[in-house]
Write a protein that holds these residues in place. Structure first.
Motif, PDB file in Angstrom:
ATOM      1  N   PRO A  64       0.806  -1.235   0.000  1.00 59.48           N
ATOM      2  CA  PRO A  64       0.000   0.000   0.000  1.00 59.48           C
ATOM      3  C   PRO A  64       0.832   1.275   0.000  1.00 59.48           C
ATOM      4  CG  PRO A  64      -0.884  -1.599   1.549  1.00 59.48           C
ATOM      5  CD  PRO A  64       0.436  -2.145   1.099  1.00 59.48           C
ATOM      6  N   ALA A  65       2.023   1.227   0.591  1.00 57.85           N
ATOM      7  CA  ALA A  65       2.841   2.442   0.631  1.00 57.85           C
ATOM      8  C   ALA A  65       3.252   2.901  -0.762  1.00 57.85           C
ATOM      9  CB  ALA A  65       4.080   2.203   1.491  1.00 57.85           C
ATOM     10  N   ALA A  66       3.256   1.987  -1.747  1.00 63.48           N
ATOM     11  CA  ALA A  66       3.648   2.357  -3.110  1.00 63.48           C
ATOM     12  C   ALA A  66       2.615   3.229  -3.801  1.00 63.48           C
ATOM     13  CB  ALA A  66       3.900   1.094  -3.946  1.00 63.48           C
ATOM     14  N   ALA A  67       1.404   3.330  -3.243  1.00 67.04           N
ATOM     15  CA  ALA A  67       0.366   4.160  -3.859  1.00 67.04           C
ATOM     16  C   ALA A  67       0.754   5.630  -3.895  1.00 67.04           C
ATOM     17  CB  ALA A  67      -0.956   3.983  -3.116  1.00 67.04           C
ATOM     18  N   LEU A  68       1.616   6.050  -2.952  1.00 67.31           N
ATOM     19  CA  LEU A  68       2.049   7.450  -2.939  1.00 67.31           C
ATOM     20  C   LEU A  68       2.927   7.781  -4.145  1.00 67.31           C
ATOM     21  CD1 LEU A  68       2.907   7.792   0.853  1.00 67.31           C
ATOM     22  CD2 LEU A  68       0.832   8.550  -0.328  1.00 67.31           C
ATOM     23  N   LYS A  69       3.454   6.771  -4.832  1.00 66.87           N
ATOM     24  CA  LYS A  69       4.311   7.008  -5.996  1.00 66.87           C
ATOM     25  C   LYS A  69       3.508   7.446  -7.213  1.00 66.87           C
ATOM     26  CE  LYS A  69       8.332   6.766  -8.111  1.00 66.87           C
ATOM     27  NZ  LYS A  69       9.447   7.680  -7.771  1.00 66.87           N
ATOM     28  N   ILE A  70       2.225   7.148  -7.235  1.00 67.25           N
ATOM     29  CA  ILE A  70       1.375   7.422  -8.401  1.00 67.25           C
ATOM     30  C   ILE A  70       0.600   8.702  -8.175  1.00 67.25           C
ATOM     31  CG2 ILE A  70      -0.479   6.526  -9.870  1.00 67.25           C
ATOM     32  CD1 ILE A  70       0.329   3.736  -8.971  1.00 67.25           C
ATOM     33  N   ASN A  71       0.552   9.528  -9.218  1.00 62.02           N
ATOM     34  CA  ASN A  71      -0.244  10.755  -9.192  1.00 62.02           C
ATOM     35  C   ASN A  71      -1.552  10.482  -9.942  1.00 62.02           C
ATOM     36  OD1 ASN A  71      -1.368  13.289  -9.339  1.00 62.02           O
ATOM     37  ND2 ASN A  71       0.519  14.313  -9.985  1.00 62.02           N
ATOM     38  N   PRO A  72      -2.625  10.120  -9.252  1.00 58.01           N
ATOM     39  CA  PRO A  72      -3.863   9.738  -9.957  1.00 58.01           C
ATOM     40  C   PRO A  72      -4.480  10.884 -10.747  1.00 58.01           C
ATOM     41  CG  PRO A  72      -4.243   9.901  -7.587  1.00 58.01           C
ATOM     42  CD  PRO A  72      -2.770  10.034  -7.783  1.00 58.01           C
ATOM     43  N   ASP A  73      -4.376  12.118 -10.244  1.00 58.43           N
ATOM     44  CA  ASP A  73      -4.949  13.257 -10.972  1.00 58.43           C
ATOM     45  C   ASP A  73      -4.266  13.448 -12.325  1.00 58.43           C
ATOM     46  OD1 ASP A  73      -6.562  13.605  -8.821  1.00 58.43           O
ATOM     47  OD2 ASP A  73      -5.498  15.344  -8.017  1.00 58.43           O
ATOM     48  N   GLU A  74      -2.944  13.354 -12.335  1.00 58.76           N
ATOM     49  CA  GLU A  74      -2.212  13.504 -13.587  1.00 58.76           C
ATOM     50  C   GLU A  74      -2.499  12.347 -14.532  1.00 58.76           C
ATOM     51  OE1 GLU A  74       0.149  15.274 -16.416  1.00 58.76           O
ATOM     52  OE2 GLU A  74      -0.647  16.078 -14.523  1.00 58.76           O
ATOM     53  N   ALA A  75      -2.670  11.145 -13.986  1.00 59.98           N
ATOM     54  CA  ALA A  75      -2.997   9.989 -14.832  1.00 59.98           C
ATOM     55  C   ALA A  75      -4.336  10.186 -15.526  1.00 59.98           C
ATOM     56  CB  ALA A  75      -3.009   8.712 -13.988  1.00 59.98           C
ATOM     57  N   ILE A  76      -5.322  10.716 -14.774  1.00 57.14           N
ATOM     58  CA  ILE A  76      -6.633  10.969 -15.377  1.00 57.14           C
ATOM     59  C   ILE A  76      -6.527  12.043 -16.457  1.00 57.14           C
ATOM     60  CG2 ILE A  76      -8.935  11.876 -14.906  1.00 57.14           C
ATOM     61  CD1 ILE A  76      -8.794  10.509 -12.187  1.00 57.14           C
ATOM     62  N   ASP A  77      -5.765  13.092 -16.197  1.00 59.78           N
ATOM     63  CA  ASP A  77      -5.595  14.152 -17.198  1.00 59.78           C
ATOM     64  C   ASP A  77      -4.941  13.614 -18.463  1.00 59.78           C
ATOM     65  OD1 ASP A  77      -6.754  15.991 -15.520  1.00 59.78           O
ATOM     66  OD2 ASP A  77      -4.836  16.745 -14.734  1.00 59.78           O
ATOM     67  N   GLN A  78      -3.927  12.771 -18.308  1.00 60.07           N
ATOM     68  CA  GLN A  78      -3.239  12.216 -19.471  1.00 60.07           C
ATOM     69  C   GLN A  78      -4.156  11.293 -20.267  1.00 60.07           C
ATOM     70  OE1 GLN A  78      -0.295  12.981 -20.741  1.00 60.07           O
ATOM     71  NE2 GLN A  78       0.079  14.490 -19.127  1.00 60.07           N
ATOM     72  N   LEU A  79      -4.931  10.463 -19.589  1.00 60.64           N
ATOM     73  CA  LEU A  79      -5.868   9.580 -20.289  1.00 60.64           C
ATOM     74  C   LEU A  79      -6.933  10.384 -21.025  1.00 60.64           C
ATOM     75  CD1 LEU A  79      -6.364   6.748 -17.632  1.00 60.64           C
ATOM     76  CD2 LEU A  79      -5.168   6.569 -19.806  1.00 60.64           C
ATOM     77  N   ALA A  80      -7.420  11.453 -20.401  1.00 62.50           N
ATOM     78  CA  ALA A  80      -8.408  12.298 -21.066  1.00 62.50           C
ATOM     79  C   ALA A  80      -7.818  12.985 -22.291  1.00 62.50           C
ATOM     80  CB  ALA A  80      -8.945  13.340 -20.085  1.00 62.50           C
ATOM     81  N   TYR A  81      -6.557  13.399 -22.199  1.00 61.76           N
ATOM     82  CA  TYR A  81      -5.899  14.038 -23.350  1.00 61.76           C
ATOM     83  C   TYR A  81      -5.695  13.040 -24.479  1.00 61.76           C
ATOM     84  CZ  TYR A  81      -2.204  16.183 -26.145  1.00 61.76           C
ATOM     85  OH  TYR A  81      -1.464  16.673 -27.189  1.00 61.76           O
ATOM     86  N   ILE A  82      -5.263  11.818 -24.135  1.00 59.29           N
ATOM     87  CA  ILE A  82      -5.018  10.807 -25.161  1.00 59.29           C
ATOM     88  C   ILE A  82      -6.315  10.431 -25.869  1.00 59.29           C
ATOM     89  CG2 ILE A  82      -4.334   8.402 -25.525  1.00 59.29           C
ATOM     90  CD1 ILE A  82      -2.280   8.770 -23.292  1.00 59.29           C
ATOM     91  N   ASP A  83      -7.406  10.290 -25.116  1.00 60.24           N
ATOM     92  CA  ASP A  83      -8.688   9.894 -25.700  1.00 60.24           C
ATOM     93  C   ASP A  83      -9.478  11.068 -26.261  1.00 60.24           C
ATOM     94  OD1 ASP A  83      -8.528   7.197 -25.473  1.00 60.24           O
ATOM     95  OD2 ASP A  83      -9.527   7.069 -23.539  1.00 60.24           O
ATOM     96  N   ASN A  84      -8.894  12.275 -26.221  1.00 57.69           N
ATOM     97  CA  ASN A  84      -9.544  13.470 -26.773  1.00 57.69           C
ATOM     98  C   ASN A  84     -10.910  13.717 -26.117  1.00 57.69           C
ATOM     99  OD1 ASN A  84      -9.400  15.703 -28.502  1.00 57.69           O
ATOM    100  ND2 ASN A  84     -10.650  14.709 -30.049  1.00 57.69           N
ATOM    101  N   VAL A  85     -10.934  13.600 -24.803  1.00 58.52           N
ATOM    102  CA  VAL A  85     -12.161  13.828 -24.036  1.00 58.52           C
ATOM    103  C   VAL A  85     -12.441  15.334 -23.993  1.00 58.52           C
ATOM    104  CG1 VAL A  85     -13.232  13.568 -21.766  1.00 58.52           C
ATOM    105  CG2 VAL A  85     -11.779  11.759 -22.681  1.00 58.52           C
ATOM    106  N   PRO A  86     -13.696  15.761 -24.136  1.00 57.73           N
ATOM    107  CA  PRO A  86     -14.010  17.197 -24.045  1.00 57.73           C
ATOM    108  C   PRO A  86     -13.524  17.781 -22.726  1.00 57.73           C
ATOM    109  CG  PRO A  86     -15.889  15.984 -24.911  1.00 57.73           C
ATOM    110  CD  PRO A  86     -14.883  14.954 -24.495  1.00 57.73           C
TER     111      PRO A  86
END
Length: 269
Positions: A196-218
């Motif tokens: 569970p401590a490894a979860a701090l390594k991931i930035n979930p907000d940035e991951a969502i932004d990148q996925l939205a950019y890749i999929d061309n989400v409005p």
């Protein structure tokens, strides 16, 4: 490049059409009398023409009877056409449509990634060396010379101009990294499940932004960082208020119990 093949194809097509004309509309060898009648329009399809039997087979016949191998000529033309298509990456653009067998979604994604990886460098050069300078020049003319561009919002005022392409090919190039992102999140989810401590390594907000950019989400679908920070602050304040009310309730219960205990002691005394 394909210039030599294009010229060869044009020459072959002209030769093919010329051969077809020799068969469909050949030159005719006719006698003088038939030549005059032909000039007057008496000899035409469906007409009944009288002739002198003494002139025999030399009366009206094709000057030449060429024997063209049209099938072989067409194969040669198709070979040149295929070389031209390959030069301009036509099979890459149509790789999904030209597959006749049923494909899974994973296979289709792999083909799209392959197409994007091959065409990516070409597209990037077009964007960086041709499209970007043209668009920036047009934008500057509209802004500086004609004042056609409205003032930008205060949040982005003074920032640089970044051009984002939304064509189908540009979207396909973006989605080439989608499988890598989803694979990373899947593996990361398994790792954080064990550690569970490894979860701090991931930035979930940035991951969502990148996925939205890749999929061309409005843009309106995904909230901005400021909106998310505000909502999180409100949620923390609500949680703190609930915790404070809960603590006050516990304190009130404790006071009530102490009061009852004091009354019990006083009654015994």
């Amino acid at each position: 490049m394909a210039l030599a093949d294009i010229r060869q194809l044009q020459t072959q097509e002209r030769a093919y059409v010329n051969a077809v004309n020799w068969i469909s509309d050949p030159a005719w060898l006719v006698s003088d009398s038939m030549k005059d009648r032909l000039a007057r329009g008496e000899i035409r399809p469906g007409a009944i023409v009288g002739a002198n039997p003494q002139e025999g087979e030399h009366l009206f016949r094709p000057l030449m009877r060429p024997n063209f191998d049209f099938a072989n000529i067409r194969l040669k033309i198709q070979d040149v056409e295929e070389r031209i298509r390959s030069t301009f990456y036509n099979p890459l653009f149509l790789m999904v449509q030209t597959r006749r067998s049923q494909m899974t979604a994973t296979e289709v994604m792999q083909l799209v990634e392959e197409k994007a990886s091959v065409l990516g460098p070409v597209l990037e050069r077009f964007q960086a060396e041709l499209f970007d300078p043209i668009l920036e020049r047009v934008f500057n003319i509209m802004d500086e010379d004609f004042a056609l561009v409205p003032p930008p919002p205060s949040e982005i005022a003074g920032g640089g101009l970044k051009i984002d392409y939304t064509s189908l090919l540009a979207q396909a190039q973006k989605q080439a990294g989608l499988s890598g992102m989803t694979h990373f999140l899947t593996v990361a989810g398994e790792i954080t499940g064990r550690f569970p401590a490894a979860a701090l390594k991931i930035n979930p907000d940035e991951a969502i932004d990148q996925l939205a950019y890749i999929d061309n989400v409005p843009p309106k679908v995904v909230r901005s960082d400021d909106e998310v920070a505000k909502l999180r602050a409100e949620a923390r304040a609500a949680e703190a208020a609930e915790a404070e009310l809960a603590n006050l309730g516990l304190a009130a219960d404790a006071v009530a119990k102490l009061g009852q205990a004091d009354k019990g002691l006083s009654g015994r005394g």
